[in-house]
Design a protein around this motif. Structure first.
Motif, PDB file in Angstrom:
ATOM      1  N   ALA A 169       0.841  -1.209   0.000  1.00  8.64           N
ATOM      2  CA  ALA A 169       0.000   0.000   0.000  1.00  8.64           C
ATOM      3  C   ALA A 169       0.869   1.249   0.000  1.00  8.64           C
ATOM      4  O   ALA A 169       0.642   2.192  -0.778  1.00  8.64           O
ATOM      5  CB  ALA A 169      -0.932  -0.005   1.211  1.00  8.64           C
ATOM      6  N   ARG A 170       1.875   1.267   0.850  1.00  8.73           N
ATOM      7  CA  ARG A 170       2.783   2.421   0.901  1.00  8.73           C
ATOM      8  C   ARG A 170       3.514   2.584  -0.431  1.00  8.73           C
ATOM      9  O   ARG A 170       3.600   3.693  -0.967  1.00  8.73           O
ATOM     10  CB  ARG A 170       3.803   2.238   2.023  1.00  8.73           C
ATOM     11  N   GLY A 171       4.025   1.486  -0.963  1.00  9.43           N
ATOM     12  CA  GLY A 171       4.737   1.554  -2.232  1.00  9.43           C
ATOM     13  C   GLY A 171       3.849   2.010  -3.372  1.00  9.43           C
ATOM     14  O   GLY A 171       4.284   2.774  -4.249  1.00  9.43           O
ATOM     15  N   ALA A 172       2.594   1.552  -3.373  1.00  2.77           N
ATOM     16  CA  ALA A 172       1.665   1.940  -4.430  1.00  2.77           C
ATOM     17  C   ALA A 172       1.443   3.447  -4.431  1.00  2.77           C
ATOM     18  O   ALA A 172       1.505   4.103  -5.478  1.00  2.77           O
ATOM     19  CB  ALA A 172       0.336   1.210  -4.252  1.00  2.77           C
ATOM     20  N   VAL A 173       1.189   4.007  -3.240  1.00  6.65           N
ATOM     21  CA  VAL A 173       0.911   5.443  -3.159  1.00  6.65           C
ATOM     22  C   VAL A 173       2.145   6.265  -3.509  1.00  6.65           C
ATOM     23  O   VAL A 173       2.077   7.201  -4.323  1.00  6.65           O
ATOM     24  CB  VAL A 173       0.404   5.827  -1.757  1.00  6.65           C
ATOM     25  N   LEU A 174       3.286   5.946  -2.918  1.00 11.20           N
ATOM     26  CA  LEU A 174       4.483   6.748  -3.146  1.00 11.20           C
ATOM     27  C   LEU A 174       4.968   6.633  -4.596  1.00 11.20           C
ATOM     28  O   LEU A 174       5.466   7.614  -5.164  1.00 11.20           O
ATOM     29  CB  LEU A 174       5.588   6.333  -2.171  1.00 11.20           C
ATOM     30  N   THR A 175       4.799   5.458  -5.197  1.00 15.87           N
ATOM     31  CA  THR A 175       5.162   5.313  -6.616  1.00 15.87           C
ATOM     32  C   THR A 175       4.228   6.142  -7.483  1.00 15.87           C
ATOM     33  O   THR A 175       4.674   6.852  -8.394  1.00 15.87           O
ATOM     34  CB  THR A 175       5.100   3.834  -7.039  1.00 15.87           C
ATOM     35  N   TRP A 176       2.932   6.057  -7.225  1.00 16.53           N
ATOM     36  CA  TRP A 176       1.939   6.838  -7.980  1.00 16.53           C
ATOM     37  C   TRP A 176       2.247   8.327  -7.897  1.00 16.53           C
ATOM     38  O   TRP A 176       2.244   9.029  -8.918  1.00 16.53           O
ATOM     39  CB  TRP A 176       0.558   6.551  -7.417  1.00 16.53           C
ATOM     40  N   LEU A 177       2.540   8.800  -6.692  1.00 13.44           N
ATOM     41  CA  LEU A 177       2.804  10.226  -6.506  1.00 13.44           C
ATOM     42  C   LEU A 177       4.102  10.666  -7.189  1.00 13.44           C
ATOM     43  O   LEU A 177       4.255  11.845  -7.522  1.00 13.44           O
ATOM     44  CB  LEU A 177       2.863  10.561  -5.014  1.00 13.44           C
ATOM     45  N   SER A 178       5.031   9.747  -7.390  1.00 15.15           N
ATOM     46  CA  SER A 178       6.305  10.095  -8.025  1.00 15.15           C
ATOM     47  C   SER A 178       6.207  10.178  -9.541  1.00 15.15           C
ATOM     48  O   SER A 178       7.117  10.704 -10.194  1.00 15.15           O
ATOM     49  CB  SER A 178       7.372   9.057  -7.651  1.00 15.15           C
ATOM     50  N   LEU A 179       5.107   9.663 -10.102  1.00 15.69           N
ATOM     51  CA  LEU A 179       4.956   9.620 -11.550  1.00 15.69           C
ATOM     52  C   LEU A 179       4.368  10.920 -12.091  1.00 15.69           C
ATOM     53  O   LEU A 179       3.533  11.550 -11.431  1.00 15.69           O
ATOM     54  CB  LEU A 179       4.031   8.460 -11.954  1.00 15.69           C
ATOM     55  N   PRO A 180       4.774  11.323 -13.308  1.00 15.85           N
ATOM     56  CA  PRO A 180       4.087  12.454 -13.969  1.00 15.85           C
ATOM     57  C   PRO A 180       2.616  12.120 -14.158  1.00 15.85           C
ATOM     58  O   PRO A 180       2.244  10.945 -14.276  1.00 15.85           O
ATOM     59  CB  PRO A 180       4.815  12.560 -15.318  1.00 15.85           C
ATOM     60  N   GLY A 181       1.788  13.138 -14.160  1.00 16.72           N
ATOM     61  CA  GLY A 181       0.356  12.928 -14.251  1.00 16.72           C
ATOM     62  C   GLY A 181      -0.079  12.064 -15.416  1.00 16.72           C
ATOM     63  O   GLY A 181      -0.992  11.232 -15.271  1.00 16.72           O
ATOM     64  N   ASP A 182       0.573  12.213 -16.576  1.00 15.06           N
ATOM     65  CA  ASP A 182       0.146  11.452 -17.750  1.00 15.06           C
ATOM     66  C   ASP A 182       0.610   9.999 -17.726  1.00 15.06           C
ATOM     67  O   ASP A 182       0.285   9.223 -18.620  1.00 15.06           O
ATOM     68  CB  ASP A 182       0.637  12.134 -19.035  1.00 15.06           C
ATOM     69  N   GLN A 183       1.375   9.624 -16.699  1.00 13.77           N
ATOM     70  CA  GLN A 183       1.833   8.236 -16.585  1.00 13.77           C
ATOM     71  C   GLN A 183       1.156   7.490 -15.433  1.00 13.77           C
ATOM     72  O   GLN A 183       1.503   6.363 -15.128  1.00 13.77           O
ATOM     73  CB  GLN A 183       3.349   8.205 -16.391  1.00 13.77           C
ATOM     74  N   ARG A 184       0.178   8.125 -14.814  1.00  8.47           N
ATOM     75  CA  ARG A 184      -0.502   7.502 -13.687  1.00  8.47           C
ATOM     76  C   ARG A 184      -1.650   6.622 -14.182  1.00  8.47           C
ATOM     77  O   ARG A 184      -2.755   7.093 -14.429  1.00  8.47           O
ATOM     78  CB  ARG A 184      -1.009   8.578 -12.722  1.00  8.47           C
ATOM     79  N   ASP A 185      -1.376   5.349 -14.314  1.00  9.94           N
ATOM     80  CA  ASP A 185      -2.338   4.388 -14.829  1.00  9.94           C
ATOM     81  C   ASP A 185      -2.972   3.633 -13.653  1.00  9.94           C
ATOM     82  O   ASP A 185      -2.264   2.965 -12.887  1.00  9.94           O
ATOM     83  CB  ASP A 185      -1.626   3.402 -15.757  1.00  9.94           C
ATOM     84  N   PRO A 186      -4.296   3.724 -13.480  1.00 14.54           N
ATOM     85  CA  PRO A 186      -4.945   3.008 -12.376  1.00 14.54           C
ATOM     86  C   PRO A 186      -4.664   1.507 -12.379  1.00 14.54           C
ATOM     87  O   PRO A 186      -4.767   0.859 -11.337  1.00 14.54           O
ATOM     88  CB  PRO A 186      -6.435   3.291 -12.611  1.00 14.54           C
ATOM     89  N   ALA A 187      -4.300   0.961 -13.560  1.00 15.70           N
ATOM     90  CA  ALA A 187      -3.993  -0.466 -13.623  1.00 15.70           C
ATOM     91  C   ALA A 187      -2.806  -0.819 -12.726  1.00 15.70           C
ATOM     92  O   ALA A 187      -2.690  -1.950 -12.251  1.00 15.70           O
ATOM     93  CB  ALA A 187      -3.691  -0.870 -15.069  1.00 15.70           C
TER      94      ALA A 187
END
Length: 243
Positions: free
Chosen positions: A160-178
């Protein structure tokens, strides 16, 4: 009279402390961590900067208090169902809730989880972990837990922690809910079994299943196998006597 005066001072101190924490959390959410200076927080709360040092020691102490505030906020959003219909779906829902909290509160979440152990000695953090451990224990008693309860807690928390911190580190156009779905399901696969290891979740049934598999294992010595076998036989016998 002196006691009443002291109580009033303690209450006033706690009100001031809470207001400073809330102002710091608001600044953090709106403008990011760099905006959370002692001067800015004091100004937002309408007090002098020395008040922060008296109440928190320093800026780092203030940030610790904000992290504790975050854990308390997250705890208030949690719901622990003591008897869920499906403990695996209950785990999914809990994981999703943790991730959704992080995505909705990126700056606060990064403060809480981006540094090792910040705020983890708070009562709210411990209470939140207790809810997670209860979910895991229900999986174990239903025969659906693949790994030890301690390892399951670490895997669930880490993904869960890794999912959130990885998502937040990505540019907006690379944030894939998959990405979030894949990480959640990888956690589910690592932690749970598709079918209960023991369909009748009683101690006697678990003992019978383990007794049947005992001759196939090689970890224990012959003496240890014999002793464990006696214990398992006793659990099964006690069940029959109770009936």
């Amino acid at each position: 009279m002196a006691d009443g005066s002291e109580d009033a001072q303690v209450a006033a101190r706690e009100v001031s402390r809470q207001r400073l924490v809330e102002m710091a959390a608001d600044l953090l959410a709106r403008e990011g961590r760099e905006a959370v200076t002692t001067r800015a927080v004091a100004a937002a709360a309408g007090v002098q900067a020395p008040a922060i040092y008296r109440l928190f020691g320093d800026k780092d102490g203030l940030l610790d208090a904000v992290a504790e505030h975050g854990y308390a906020t997250f705890l208030a959003a949690k719901h622990a169902d003591a008897r869920p219909e499906d403990p695996v779906e209950d785990l999914r829902a809990g994981w999703d809730l943790a991730v959704e909290f992080g995505l909705a509160n990126p700056e606060l979440y990064t403060l809480m989880y981006g540094e090792p152990r910040r705020g983890t000695d708070s009562a709210a953090f411990r209470a939140g972990m207790e809810i997670l451990l209860e979910r895991i224990h229900r999986l174990a008693t239903s025969g659906r837990l693949r790994v030890s309860e301690d390892l399951a807690a670490s895997l669930i928390h880490a993904t869960a922690r890794g999912a959130v911190l990885t998502w937040l580190s990505l540019p907006g156009d690379q944030r894939d809910p998959a990405l979030l779905t894949a990480l959640r399901e990888a956690m589910i696969t690592a932690v749970t079994l598709d079918e209960p290891a023991v369909h009748d979740a009683s101690p006697a049934s678990a003992a019978r299943a383990l007794r049947a598999l005992l001759p196939e294992q090689t970890t224990l010595s012959s003496a240890e196998q014999h002793l464990l076998g006696e214990w398992l036989d006793r659990l099964t016998a006690d069940h029959h006597e109770d009936r």
